[in-house]
Design an enzyme around this catalytic site. Structure first.
Site, mmCIF file in Angstrom:
data_model
loop_
_atom_site.group_PDB
_atom_site.id
_atom_site.type_symbol
_atom_site.label_atom_id
_atom_site.label_comp_id
_atom_site.label_asym_id
_atom_site.label_seq_id
_atom_site.Cartn_x
_atom_site.Cartn_y
_atom_site.Cartn_z
ATOM 1 N N ASP A 56 1.960 14.917 0.511
ATOM 2 C CA ASP A 56 0.907 15.904 0.808
ATOM 3 C C ASP A 56 0.158 15.586 2.102
ATOM 4 O OD1 ASP A 56 0.173 13.695 -1.004
ATOM 5 O OD2 ASP A 56 -1.872 14.425 -0.688
ATOM 6 N N ALA A 89 -7.472 -1.366 -0.029
ATOM 7 C CA ALA A 89 -8.174 -1.364 -1.318
ATOM 8 C C ALA A 89 -8.839 -2.717 -1.586
ATOM 9 C CB ALA A 89 -7.193 -1.038 -2.444
ATOM 10 N N THR A 90 -8.347 -3.779 -0.950
ATOM 11 C CA THR A 90 -8.908 -5.115 -1.203
ATOM 12 C C THR A 90 -9.961 -5.479 -0.170
ATOM 13 O OG1 THR A 90 -6.867 -5.806 -2.239
ATOM 14 C CG2 THR A 90 -8.285 -7.567 -1.457
ATOM 15 N N THR A 91 -9.672 -5.218 1.114
ATOM 16 C CA THR A 91 -10.586 -5.678 2.160
ATOM 17 C C THR A 91 -11.328 -4.526 2.846
ATOM 18 O OG1 THR A 91 -8.777 -5.583 3.734
ATOM 19 C CG2 THR A 91 -9.181 -7.711 2.703
ATOM 20 N N GLY A 138 -4.273 -4.737 -4.271
ATOM 21 C CA GLY A 138 -5.302 -3.838 -4.782
ATOM 22 C C GLY A 138 -4.634 -2.542 -5.171
ATOM 23 N N HIS A 139 -4.621 -2.242 -6.441
ATOM 24 C CA HIS A 139 -4.019 -0.998 -6.893
ATOM 25 C C HIS A 139 -5.120 -0.011 -7.257
ATOM 26 C CE1 HIS A 139 0.214 -2.655 -8.076
ATOM 27 N NE2 HIS A 139 -0.036 -2.672 -6.789
ATOM 28 N N ASP A 174 0.822 -1.223 0.000
ATOM 29 C CA ASP A 174 0.000 0.000 0.000
ATOM 30 C C ASP A 174 0.849 1.264 0.000
ATOM 31 O OD1 ASP A 174 -2.246 -1.716 0.299
ATOM 32 O OD2 ASP A 174 -1.902 -1.762 2.449
ATOM 33 N N SER A 178 5.359 12.018 -4.924
ATOM 34 C CA SER A 178 3.945 12.106 -5.265
ATOM 35 C C SER A 178 3.259 13.030 -4.256
ATOM 36 C CB SER A 178 3.338 10.703 -5.242
ATOM 37 O OG SER A 178 1.943 10.804 -5.344
ATOM 38 N N GLN A 199 2.204 -6.019 -2.956
ATOM 39 C CA GLN A 199 2.558 -6.043 -1.529
ATOM 40 C C GLN A 199 3.867 -5.253 -1.321
ATOM 41 O OE1 GLN A 199 1.749 -9.561 -2.833
ATOM 42 N NE2 GLN A 199 -0.296 -8.781 -2.574
ATOM 43 N N LYS A 208 2.162 2.232 -4.946
ATOM 44 C CA LYS A 208 2.835 1.730 -6.153
ATOM 45 C C LYS A 208 1.939 1.850 -7.374
ATOM 46 C CE LYS A 208 3.392 -2.395 -4.422
ATOM 47 N NZ LYS A 208 2.881 -2.159 -3.076
HETATM 48 P P1 IMP Z 1 -2.319 -12.896 2.368
HETATM 49 O O1 IMP Z 1 -1.430 -12.351 1.301
HETATM 50 O O2 IMP Z 1 -3.787 -12.710 2.076
HETATM 51 O O3 IMP Z 1 -1.958 -14.287 2.747
HETATM 52 O O4 IMP Z 1 -2.070 -12.017 3.703
HETATM 53 C C1 IMP Z 1 -0.841 -12.052 4.412
HETATM 54 C C2 IMP Z 1 -0.494 -10.678 4.955
HETATM 55 O O5 IMP Z 1 -0.174 -9.801 3.870
HETATM 56 C C3 IMP Z 1 -1.609 -9.975 5.718
HETATM 57 O O6 IMP Z 1 -1.044 -9.188 6.738
HETATM 58 C C4 IMP Z 1 -2.250 -9.065 4.683
HETATM 59 O O7 IMP Z 1 -2.916 -7.967 5.257
HETATM 60 C C5 IMP Z 1 -1.003 -8.634 3.913
HETATM 61 N N1 IMP Z 1 -1.278 -8.241 2.524
HETATM 62 C C6 IMP Z 1 -1.523 -9.058 1.483
HETATM 63 N N2 IMP Z 1 -1.686 -8.335 0.367
HETATM 64 C C7 IMP Z 1 -1.514 -7.054 0.692
HETATM 65 C C8 IMP Z 1 -1.509 -5.824 -0.064
HETATM 66 O O8 IMP Z 1 -1.689 -5.793 -1.281
HETATM 67 N N3 IMP Z 1 -1.277 -4.687 0.655
HETATM 68 C C9 IMP Z 1 -1.021 -4.702 1.986
HETATM 69 N N4 IMP Z 1 -1.006 -5.814 2.730
HETATM 70 C C10 IMP Z 1 -1.247 -6.976 2.082
#
Ligand code: IMP
Length: 430
Positions: free
Chosen positions: A334, A300-302, A40-41, A13, A414, A225, A16
């Site tokens: 910012d 952005a994903t959850t 999640g971008h 996050d 940015s 990630q 990127k």
């Molecule tokens: P998993 O990738 O769903 O197995 O989650 C493992 C860990 O990585 C957890 O702490 C998630 O919150 C974190 N995580 C996975 N994908 C992302 C991402 O795109 N951004 C930030 N944290 C992530």
């Protein structure tokens, strides 16, 4: 021609997506090489917000080619949803703009159920996964029982592999996790139907990529990630299950290390983390809440609120080392504009001693207290500034102190979420 890897230097996050979208203007091909739809971008195009989880954001530029390579784990249902969403928004996808690797592993419905059920069983010891089945899919890949995209296109192979997997997975789901089992037919029919819809995009992406490299194209490898979620170099076990560091671009895309010209690390001007695990500079107070509100720090994903804290130079310096970073992009500067005092963590204190690197022991890291250096804020809106020299003096001092502490040159800053709200100091493609 240049081949550039862009990766996160914190816990994901870092912004990127926006930087990749900005650099994509100069790239011919954009490649995802690890992770899955746990990423999640968020990108803003004109006034439209688009969140992509699997397809590289380069797809928003009609003339670019996007590759989802072998190191990615693909949930075909989610992939198809994304293809359909993009098509409905007027972004035309065809088999000359999107390429999906035959060797990528598939996220199956049982992976997701296992992921969520295991987390529920852990109670207070949860990793805080995204629940997208990412870990269980990579486990099967390493155990050599995973199902790849190519297997899905060969009906008899898929039939055999799915049967073998279900035998074991159903036993585990019922007897260990106390969950419902899966029926062969419900998965088989759905996945064959999905295969029909995605097969036009499926190829050996390593062949295509290496040919394009030979042809002198500009390639952008889009990390997902961040470095501290890397399964080898992150805050294990509170990590994801792939290699998020720059080297992952080679194994994950089927190119040799000699083909990479530059590695650009992206870092927020502060720090955030979703999920559990150590976070030395976390602010569990009003300052942290203020960072979350100003930076709109929600996954952005959850949609989960992100944990927020000050910039940790010890961590970013470590990321510079393990990734071989040549240039740093600082995002969301910012967001710090309203803070009169800004802290940078320059080291940790553990049992009265100063540590200037990250301890491998998780329990030690959890007990490390940050040592801060205080800097004056700038108290001005910087979102309209497009030249580095026009930034307020204190904003430049902050950036330059970060450079000194982490040992890397800042090449991009940015100052807002829009593509044009970017100050480019040095073009990585030149
Ligand atoms: P998993 O990738 O769903 O197995 O989650 C493992 C860990 O990585 C957890 O702490 C998630 O919150 C974190 N995580 C996975 N994908 C992302 C991402 O795109 N951004 C930030 N944290 C992530």
């Amino acid at each position: 021609m240049s081949n550039i890897v862009v990766i996160g230097t914190q816990w994901g996050d870092e912004g990127k997506g926006k930087v990749i979208d900005f650099l994509t203007e100069q790239a011919d091909i954009i490649v995802r090489f690890q992770g899955g739809n746990n990423a999640g971008h968020t990108v803003m195009v004109k006034d439209q917000t688009i969140i992509l989880h699997l397809i590289p954001s380069g797809i928003l530029h009609p003339e670019k080619k996007c590759i989802i390579s072998n190191g990615v784990v693909i949930d075909p249902r989610e992939l198809l949803n994304e293809i359909e969403l993009l098509q409905s928004e007027g972004f035309i996808l065809n088999n000359d703009s999107l390429f999906i690797s035959e060797g990528a592993h598939l996220v199956m419905p049982y992976h997701k159920r296992i992921d969520v059920a295991r987390e529920n069983l852990k109670g207070g010891e949860k990793i805080g996964t995204t629940g997208r089945g990412i870990g269980p899919t990579y486990e099967d890949k390493i155990r050599r029982i995973g199902i790849r995209v190519i297997d899905l296109l060969e009906e008899d192979v898929f039939n055999e592999k799915l049967k073998a997997n279900l035998k074991e997975k159903n036993f585990y789901l019922i007897h260990y996790l106390k969950e419902k089992e899966f029926k062969f037919e419900e998965i088989y029919e759905e996945y064959l139907d999905l295969a029909e819809k995605i097969k036009e995009y499926v190829v050996d992406t390593s062949v295509i990529l290496n040919k394009e490299i030979e042809n002198g194209k500009n390639i952008l490898f889009e990390g997902a990630q961040g470095s501290f979620l890397d399964v080898d170099h992150g805050t294990y076990p509170f990590v994801t299950s792939s290699n998020t560091v720059a080297a992952g671009a080679c194994t994950g895309a089927g190119i040799g290390p000699t083909k990479i010209d530059k590695v650009i690390g992206i870092s927020k001007a502060y720090a955030t983390r979703v999920g559990n695990g150590p976070f030395p500079t976390e602010l569990v107070n009003e300052l942290g809440e203020s960072l979350r509100a100003k930076g709109n720090e929600y996954g952005a994903t959850t949609g989960r609120p992100r944990r927020c804290g000050w910039f940790d130079a010890v961590m970013v310096k470590h990321a510079i080392r393990v990734n071989g970073i040549n240039g740093l992009g600082i995002t969301k500067l910012d967001v710090l504009s309203d803070f009169s005092k800004i802290m940078i963590c320059t080291g940790y204190k553990y049992k009265g001693e100063v540590c200037s690197s990250i301890p491998s022991s998780l329990s030690k890291l959890e007990r490390c207290r940050p040592i801060y250096e205080e800097m004056d804020g700038w108290g001005l809106d910087i979102s309209k500034i497009r030249e580095y020299n026009k930034l307020p003096d204190n904003a430049r001092r902050y950036i330059e102190r970060v450079e000194e502490l982490v040992g890397a040159k800042v090449i991009l800053v940015s100052v807002g979420s829009r593509r044009d709200e970017t100050i480019l100091l040095s073009n990585p493609f030149i």
